[in-house]
Design an enzyme around this catalytic site. Sequence first.
Site, PDB file in Angstrom:
ATOM      1  N   ASP A  51       0.851  -1.187   0.000  1.00  0.00           N
ATOM      2  CA  ASP A  51       0.000   0.000   0.000  1.00  0.00           C
ATOM      3  C   ASP A  51       0.889   1.240   0.000  1.00  0.00           C
ATOM      4  OD1 ASP A  51       0.982   0.112   2.631  1.00  0.00           O
ATOM      5  OD2 ASP A  51      -0.759  -0.941   3.398  1.00  0.00           O
ATOM      6  N   ASP A  53       1.749   4.997   1.734  1.00  0.00           N
ATOM      7  CA  ASP A  53       1.551   5.907   2.862  1.00  0.00           C
ATOM      8  C   ASP A  53       2.088   7.278   2.478  1.00  0.00           C
ATOM      9  OD1 ASP A  53       0.656   3.859   4.771  1.00  0.00           O
ATOM     10  OD2 ASP A  53       2.694   3.097   4.548  1.00  0.00           O
ATOM     11  N   ASP A 133       9.758   4.649  13.006  1.00  0.00           N
ATOM     12  CA  ASP A 133      10.328   3.564  13.804  1.00  0.00           C
ATOM     13  C   ASP A 133      11.758   3.176  13.405  1.00  0.00           C
ATOM     14  OD1 ASP A 133       9.304   2.508  11.464  1.00  0.00           O
ATOM     15  OD2 ASP A 133       7.998   1.029  12.410  1.00  0.00           O
TER      16      ASP A 133
HETATM   17  P1  ATP Z   1       3.927  -2.532   5.545  1.00  0.00           P
HETATM   18  O1  ATP Z   1       2.784  -1.576   5.178  1.00  0.00           O
HETATM   19  O2  ATP Z   1       4.643  -3.110   4.392  1.00  0.00           O
HETATM   20  O3  ATP Z   1       3.500  -3.528   6.542  1.00  0.00           O
HETATM   21  P2  ATP Z   1       5.027  -0.145   6.649  1.00  0.00           P
HETATM   22  O4  ATP Z   1       6.404   0.199   7.111  1.00  0.00           O
HETATM   23  O5  ATP Z   1       4.470   0.673   5.534  1.00  0.00           O
HETATM   24  O6  ATP Z   1       5.037  -1.666   6.300  1.00  0.00           O
HETATM   25  P3  ATP Z   1       2.784   0.804   8.146  1.00  0.00           P
HETATM   26  O7  ATP Z   1       2.139   0.226   9.361  1.00  0.00           O
HETATM   27  O8  ATP Z   1       1.991   0.958   6.909  1.00  0.00           O
HETATM   28  O9  ATP Z   1       4.076  -0.084   7.887  1.00  0.00           O
HETATM   29  O10 ATP Z   1       3.376   2.208   8.578  1.00  0.00           O
HETATM   30  C1  ATP Z   1       3.818   3.188   7.653  1.00  0.00           C
HETATM   31  C2  ATP Z   1       5.007   3.936   8.219  1.00  0.00           C
HETATM   32  O11 ATP Z   1       4.622   4.629   9.412  1.00  0.00           O
HETATM   33  C3  ATP Z   1       6.186   3.073   8.637  1.00  0.00           C
HETATM   34  O12 ATP Z   1       7.016   2.762   7.571  1.00  0.00           O
HETATM   35  C4  ATP Z   1       6.865   3.958   9.663  1.00  0.00           C
HETATM   36  O13 ATP Z   1       7.613   4.964   9.038  1.00  0.00           O
HETATM   37  C5  ATP Z   1       5.678   4.599  10.364  1.00  0.00           C
HETATM   38  N1  ATP Z   1       5.223   3.807  11.533  1.00  0.00           N
HETATM   39  C6  ATP Z   1       4.270   2.866  11.566  1.00  0.00           C
HETATM   40  N2  ATP Z   1       4.108   2.371  12.795  1.00  0.00           N
HETATM   41  C7  ATP Z   1       4.982   3.024  13.583  1.00  0.00           C
HETATM   42  C8  ATP Z   1       5.298   2.968  14.973  1.00  0.00           C
HETATM   43  N3  ATP Z   1       4.668   2.140  15.769  1.00  0.00           N
HETATM   44  N4  ATP Z   1       6.258   3.821  15.420  1.00  0.00           N
HETATM   45  C9  ATP Z   1       6.878   4.686  14.588  1.00  0.00           C
HETATM   46  N5  ATP Z   1       6.635   4.762  13.291  1.00  0.00           N
HETATM   47  C10 ATP Z   1       5.695   3.950  12.780  1.00  0.00           C
HETATM   48 MG    MG Z   2       2.422   0.645   4.763  1.00  0.00          MG
END
Ligand code: ATP
Ligand code: MG
Length: 472
Positions: A51, A53, A133
């Site tokens: 997806d 963001d 994170d």
């Molecule tokens: P995926 O969507 O592939 O599972 P993602 O890294 O995009 O991985 P998301 O949950 O969509 O994960 O979060 C988007 C972004 O928001 C992350 O890449 C990170 O930069 C930030 N993020 C998400 N959760 C946290 C958290 N708990 N603490 C700090 N930053 C976070």
């Molecule tokens: Mg994501």
Amino acid sequence: MVLTSDQHPITNSNFSKAALKTCDVLQKHGFSAYLVGGCIRDLLLGIKPKDFDIATNATPEKVHNIFSSSRIIGRRFKIVHVLYGNEIIEVTTFRSNEQTKSRRGTTVSDGHGMLVRDNSYGQDIDEDCNRRDFTINAIYYDPKDGTLTDFHGGLYDLKHGIIDIIGDPEVRYAEDPVRIIRAIRFKAKLGFKLSKRTEDPIAKQKSLLINISNARMFEEVNKLFLSGHGQASLNELIDYDLLRLLMPGQRSVVTDSEFHDFVSYALESSDARTARGQMNKPYFLYAVLLFTKVRSILEQQSASLGSITYPEELVVQTAQQVLNTQNAATDIPSAIYYDISSLYVLYFSLFSPFITQEELEKITSNSRFRASYDLLKLRAHFEPSLEPYVEFYKPYYDESALKAETLRQKKIAKRNEKRQQKRDAMNAFKKDAQSKNEKKAKSESFSKDSAQDRQERLAKARAWRIAMNLDP
Ligand code: ATP
Ligand code: MG
């Protein structure tokens, strides 16, 4: 580090139209907007993003006002979902470095040792990046000029296969223990290593995970197991001794090889389904995770029966008991709760000696029949005595799968037909509007002509009257 568009492989064509449009609209409203997080990380690794963001300096309320089809999610951490048909674009407002301080100036904790931060909005990515994170999740792409901005050495870590938490690890885990699970998930998904500083505090701080809301844990467990790297996630959770925290009713079971081998085999098969583009449903996952526990209780309860079939009420009761214990860690939504229990009932009824054809039809036409057959096949791998049942039900399964596929195709055809009808209606409307415009233009030119004619006629008449000396 800032890389210009010719210094990295990402281009706008890597993103969905919806994601690009969202950035464009925000930028046209005077805000900054970047693609960030998992999509950039995955694209740089050659993985198709799940997806997209977006991070912006517009507040959630402003984003919501700009996009008519959007909704604000969450209370403490507000994010906006912008909706484009089935696609959801997640828009997050920049966070600032500022800690949430009480009036007395001390850092606010939520009463469970979790620091409450990330509530204050920021203006730019140079602050926002500190609240993310891991370094690999803090790389920003600006679709306006194609630049890639990396504040924390995420590009280096991506290249070297390292997951490194941003800031002081202990503080960041205390702020949000879910980051521990996320570290494990990315390790499993990407096959990376945790940096020493990221790994060291996990053993001490993992117990903080019990303070996380069960609803959030349910989402995290789904992401761990249902995104195509379930088997690797299971092994990581066991290595970090985290599985017992996620499955409180299973403490005695998770170290058991019977549990591990079965769940691992089932996850391998669901990972393969993901790779083929098929869906994995949470209710099936939980039915697998809790299976050995449910079966061992059933065995104890009905030792005297000495069979592999159990009375329906006993199965429902046992499933409820095991699910209630599981709910202490992950809030299973009630619809899924019901699905799991029904799946167990159907599964155990597969072994009942049939009396009537009617009963057999009832089982094989049940909407969960194919799922119960999938569970049967997984179990038969460990219980050879179930093989005859796999054979017996195979034709019914094939027939049911064929029916489902035909139904699916019909649905797609119907949906396409509806779309075509909409397109035809739109084209007809456009054509109609066009022909109306043409008619209008014609009539205007006609009335123009006739006005000109009239002028000419009047002029001629006037000339004739003058010639005839008719005017006074
Ligand atoms: P995926 O969507 O592939 O599972 P993602 O890294 O995009 O991985 P998301 O949950 O969509 O994960 O979060 C988007 C972004 O928001 C992350 O890449 C990170 O930069 C930030 N993020 C998400 N959760 C946290 C958290 N708990 N603490 C700090 N930053 C976070
Ligand atoms: Mg994501």
